[in-house]
Write an enzyme that holds these catalytic residues in place. Structure first.
Site, short mmCIF file in Angstrom:
data_model
loop_
_atom_site.label_atom_id
_atom_site.label_comp_id
_atom_site.label_asym_id
_atom_site.label_seq_id
_atom_site.Cartn_x
_atom_site.Cartn_y
_atom_site.Cartn_z
N HIS A 133 -47.63 -62.12 26.28
CA HIS A 133 -48.84 -61.40 27.05
C HIS A 133 -50.42 -62.03 26.85
O HIS A 133 -50.95 -61.41 27.68
CB HIS A 133 -48.92 -59.72 26.48
CG HIS A 133 -47.43 -58.98 27.03
ND1 HIS A 133 -47.03 -59.06 28.17
CD2 HIS A 133 -46.89 -58.39 26.17
CE1 HIS A 133 -45.95 -58.29 28.16
NE2 HIS A 133 -45.62 -58.00 26.70
N ASP A 170 -37.55 -61.27 28.18
CA ASP A 170 -38.30 -59.91 27.66
C ASP A 170 -38.26 -58.94 28.64
O ASP A 170 -38.57 -59.51 29.76
CB ASP A 170 -39.59 -60.44 27.20
CG ASP A 170 -40.05 -59.38 26.41
OD1 ASP A 170 -40.24 -59.50 25.17
OD2 ASP A 170 -40.74 -58.45 26.90
N HIS A 172 -40.68 -56.93 29.23
CA HIS A 172 -42.05 -57.10 29.73
C HIS A 172 -42.16 -58.22 30.50
O HIS A 172 -41.82 -59.35 30.01
CB HIS A 172 -42.96 -56.54 28.82
CG HIS A 172 -42.60 -55.35 27.92
ND1 HIS A 172 -41.74 -55.37 26.76
CD2 HIS A 172 -43.13 -54.26 28.11
CE1 HIS A 172 -41.76 -54.18 26.21
NE2 HIS A 172 -42.33 -53.62 27.29
N ASP A 253 -35.75 -57.00 24.07
CA ASP A 253 -36.18 -55.53 24.43
C ASP A 253 -35.62 -55.13 25.68
O ASP A 253 -35.63 -53.91 25.90
CB ASP A 253 -37.66 -55.26 24.23
CG ASP A 253 -38.48 -56.39 25.00
OD1 ASP A 253 -37.90 -57.12 25.65
OD2 ASP A 253 -39.64 -56.20 24.57
ZN LIG Z 1 -41.34 -57.14 25.50
#
Ligand SMILES: [Zn+2]
Length: 316
Positions: A133, A170, A172, A253
């Protein structure tokens, strides 16, 4: 011959106690216990053949491969002498965060160096904090420096690997990695992730200069949709790119047990994706794969998934 001549595949596991010293406030999902669970799963005879090394400490300057010097300095200044600094709503730093973040960078760099030199076939960095991120000049989503992006730059600048592919499963979207390479056709970024979900980016229409391949999944999706996204979008894009190195943002995740998202993968899905990427790496990249841990917040799901991923790396 000596035993070490028999095995053709060596997987390098990069670890360091300093990764436990990046502390987060009580109740924060991105916590040191994640790595304790992961290492506990690897503490079995099955994983005895891993080549284990401590992740080296990178220079702060290494972070400027993908971040502005002013940003790197601002993070250094934000490290507290005790307690926590809140960098954004969910990203914090503790006294140990600086060393951990630099060793996370060091893990990616060492992994690239090891596969470039043929010391290892592939590498996995069990690192904290995560990185995908972190944008050019913005920390967010538990991430300070974008270690996988820095590894891609290192592969190019230190080893002449012209084309680096980063695959990010991931749950996200790796907005930071996308931001860093948005206008750089020498790096492919391909991601499966849940939408809608933090950080909000990752639509299929976000394509950079034709080097960004987003394959968003919907809440409730599972193995079938994930594998279809890989078969139909991610894998063809990576193959067409003919990467000199395959880098993985390995967050776990999207596991069905994970509390932060609603994708229902099992550890078998991560093993499958690993196997498919190894096949592409064998074809175009002389097998070179470097994988860094990103998210994964259910301890059992994380440990089982990381073990399945690493098991596959070891049998490449
Ligand atoms: Zn994540």
């Amino acid at each position: 011959m000596e035993a070490n001549k028999i095995k053709s595949v060596t997987t390098l596991l990069l670890h360091h106690a300093a990764f436990l010293e990046h502390r987060t406030p009580i109740g924060h999902p991105e916590r040191p216990d994640r790595l304790r669970a992961l290492h506990s799963a690897l503490d079995t005879p099955e994983f005895a053949a891993l080549m284990r090394e401590e992740a080296p400490l990178a220079d702060a300057e290494a972070a400027t491969a993908t971040h502005t010097p002013a940003y790197v300095e601002a993070i250094r200044q934000a490290i507290p002498e005790d307690g926590f600094t809140r960098i954004d709503a969910d990203t914090t730093a503790s006294p140990g965060s600086w060393e951990a973040a630099l060793r996370a960078i060091g893990a990616g760099i060492r992994g690239v160096d090891a596969v470039a030199a043929g010391e290892a076939s592939n590498a996995f960095g069990a690192v904290r904090p995560p990185g995908h991120h972190a944008e050019v000049a913005t920390a967010m989503g538990f991430c300070l420096f974008n270690s996988i992006a820095i590894a891609a730059r290192h592969a190019q600048s230190a080893h002449g690997m012209e084309r680096a592919a980063i695959i990010d499963w991931d749950v996200h979207h790796g907005n930071g990695t996308q931001d860093i390479f948005w206008s750089d056709p020498s790096v492919l970024y391909a991601s499966t992730h849940q939408m809608p979900l933090f950080p909000g980016t990752g639509a299929r229409t976000e394509t950079g200069v034709g080097n960004i391949f987003n394959a968003p999944l919907s809440p409730g999706d599972g193995s079938e949709a994930f594998r279809a996204a890989f078969e139909e979008r991610i894998l063809p894009a990576v193959s067409d790119f003919r990467p000199d190195i395959v880098l993985i943002s390995a967050g776990f995740d999207a596991h069905f047990r994970d509390p932060l998202a609603q994708i229902n993968l099992t550890e078998d899905d991560f093993a499958w994706a690993t196997e498919r990427l190894l096949a592409i790496a064998d074809q175009y990249s002389d097998g070179r794969v470097v994988s860094l841990l990103e998210g994964g917040y259910d301890l059992q799901g994380l440990a089982a998934s990381a073990a399945a991923h690493i098991r596959q790396l070891m049998t490449a």
